[in-house]
Design an enzyme around this catalytic site. Structure first.
Site, PDB file in Angstrom:
ATOM      1  N   TYR A  40      41.897 -26.584 -42.461  1.00 24.28           N
ATOM      2  CA  TYR A  40      40.538 -26.147 -41.582  1.00 24.28           C
ATOM      3  C   TYR A  40      39.442 -26.032 -42.428  1.00 24.28           C
ATOM      4  CZ  TYR A  40      37.594 -23.342 -38.516  1.00 24.28           C
ATOM      5  OH  TYR A  40      36.934 -22.782 -37.941  1.00 24.28           O
ATOM      6  N   SER A  47      31.188 -23.925 -40.163  1.00 22.58           N
ATOM      7  CA  SER A  47      31.816 -22.486 -40.623  1.00 22.58           C
ATOM      8  C   SER A  47      31.497 -22.171 -42.037  1.00 22.58           C
ATOM      9  CB  SER A  47      33.362 -22.733 -40.218  1.00 22.58           C
ATOM     10  OG  SER A  47      33.855 -21.254 -40.800  1.00 22.58           O
ATOM     11  N   GLY A  68      33.945 -18.657 -25.379  1.00 25.94           N
ATOM     12  CA  GLY A  68      33.538 -18.424 -26.671  1.00 25.94           C
ATOM     13  C   GLY A  68      31.885 -18.752 -26.907  1.00 25.94           C
ATOM     14  N   ILE A  69      31.761 -19.481 -28.275  1.00 25.36           N
ATOM     15  CA  ILE A  69      30.393 -19.787 -28.583  1.00 25.36           C
ATOM     16  C   ILE A  69      29.664 -20.837 -27.699  1.00 25.36           C
ATOM     17  CG2 ILE A  69      29.200 -21.010 -30.450  1.00 25.36           C
ATOM     18  CD1 ILE A  69      30.930 -19.625 -32.348  1.00 25.36           C
ATOM     19  N   GLY A  70      30.463 -21.830 -27.255  1.00 17.41           N
ATOM     20  CA  GLY A  70      29.837 -22.934 -26.483  1.00 17.41           C
ATOM     21  C   GLY A  70      29.660 -22.177 -25.028  1.00 17.41           C
ATOM     22  N   THR A  75      29.881 -29.467 -26.145  1.00 18.81           N
ATOM     23  CA  THR A  75      31.156 -29.732 -26.336  1.00 18.81           C
ATOM     24  C   THR A  75      31.994 -28.435 -26.712  1.00 18.81           C
ATOM     25  OG1 THR A  75      31.510 -30.598 -28.727  1.00 18.81           O
ATOM     26  CG2 THR A  75      31.110 -32.050 -26.902  1.00 18.81           C
ATOM     27  N   GLY A  76      33.250 -28.332 -25.879  1.00 20.41           N
ATOM     28  CA  GLY A  76      33.845 -26.925 -26.104  1.00 20.41           C
ATOM     29  C   GLY A  76      33.158 -26.050 -25.514  1.00 20.41           C
ATOM     30  N   GLY A  77      32.472 -26.074 -24.035  1.00 21.22           N
ATOM     31  CA  GLY A  77      31.694 -25.220 -23.796  1.00 21.22           C
ATOM     32  C   GLY A  77      32.168 -24.231 -22.632  1.00 21.22           C
TER      33      GLY A  77
END
Length: 250
Positions: free
Chosen positions: A152, A139, A17-19, A12-14
């Site tokens: 956050y 994180s 960035g990191i994804g 998810t969130g791909g």
């Protein structure tokens, strides 16, 4: 032979960035297919173009929207029948000074960073393969206090707790659950909330928090995601693995 040969993965969130870096690494390690999600169709289209593989499928959706999640898993079930790897990576970041926190700020961060992770994992379980690997993007802020970041930080502490609890909940199915917790990483996270000059200053300040004196790269996180997704970590579950340049360790 790649470390993920034959595996079906969802990130998810791909779209960036990191994804995105993790999707590239998963493909390089022989994953049979990688599904990626994101809220913006244009960003997903660009990611698919860059990845340039028939083994990638992008599905637009918001992980905090349960209807979108149902649609996502319907597609995966129809196309591949199962999942072996889930990287619950989607999340958002916003500064929030304590004396001016709003209900909107709280709801946005907890809806995406916590609720989204919860139901992304829950709704994956009917098609998730026994012996598979679930990775939650946490994180370093889960264990440290940072100014103007209380909400956050709380969201990341919550998902770290998810990893502990779900490792126990899913032990009978031999599904491993771990939190991967980056430190300061050079991504586009600040572009939408700061000017170019402010973004540069923020990144310089973050780099000073690390022992290595620099920001990490998305690919450095992706390499660790491969470890947690693969049999290299077959005796690893319930942990929080920090990839933070030492920021939270010394």
């Amino acid at each position: 032979m790649g470390k993920l040969d034959g595996k079906i993965a969802l990130i998810t969130g791909g779209s960036d960035g990191i994804g995105f870096a993790t999707a590239q690494r998963f493909l390089n390690e022989g994953a049979a297919h990688v599904f990626i999600t994101g809220r913006r169709q244009d960003a997903l289209d660009e990611a698919v173009k860059k990845l340039n593989s028939k083994k990638i499928t992008a599905i637009q959706g918001d992980t905090s929207n349960l209807t979108d999640l149902d649609r996502l898993y319907d597609v995966i079930k129809k196309e591949k029948s199962r999942l072996d790897i889930l990287f619950a990576n989607a999340g958002v970041f916003e500064f929030g000074p304590l004396d001016s926190l709003s209900e909107q700020h709280y709801d946005k961060l907890f809806d995406i960073n916590v609720k989204g992770v919860l139901f992304t994992v829950q709704k994956a379980l009917p098609i998730f393969a026994d012996g598979g690997s679930i990775i939650i993007n946490g994180s370093v802020v889960s264990i440290k206090g940072f100014p103007n970041n209380s909400v956050y930080c709380a969201t990341k502490a919550a998902v770290r707790s998810f990893a502990r609890c779900w490792a126990v909940d899913l032990k009978e199915r031999k599904i491993r659950v771990n939190a991967l917790s980056p430190g300061p990483i050079g991504t586009s996270v600040f572009k939408n909330i700061a000017s170019s000059e402010e973004e540069k200053k923020i990144q310089e300040n973050l780099a000073t928090l690390t022992v290595l004196g620099r920001l990490g790269t998305p690919d450095e996180i992706a390499k660790v995601a491969v470890f947690l997704a693969s049999d290299d970590s077959s005796y690893v579950t319930g942990i929080e693995l920090f990839v933070d340049g030492g920021a939270g360790q010394v």
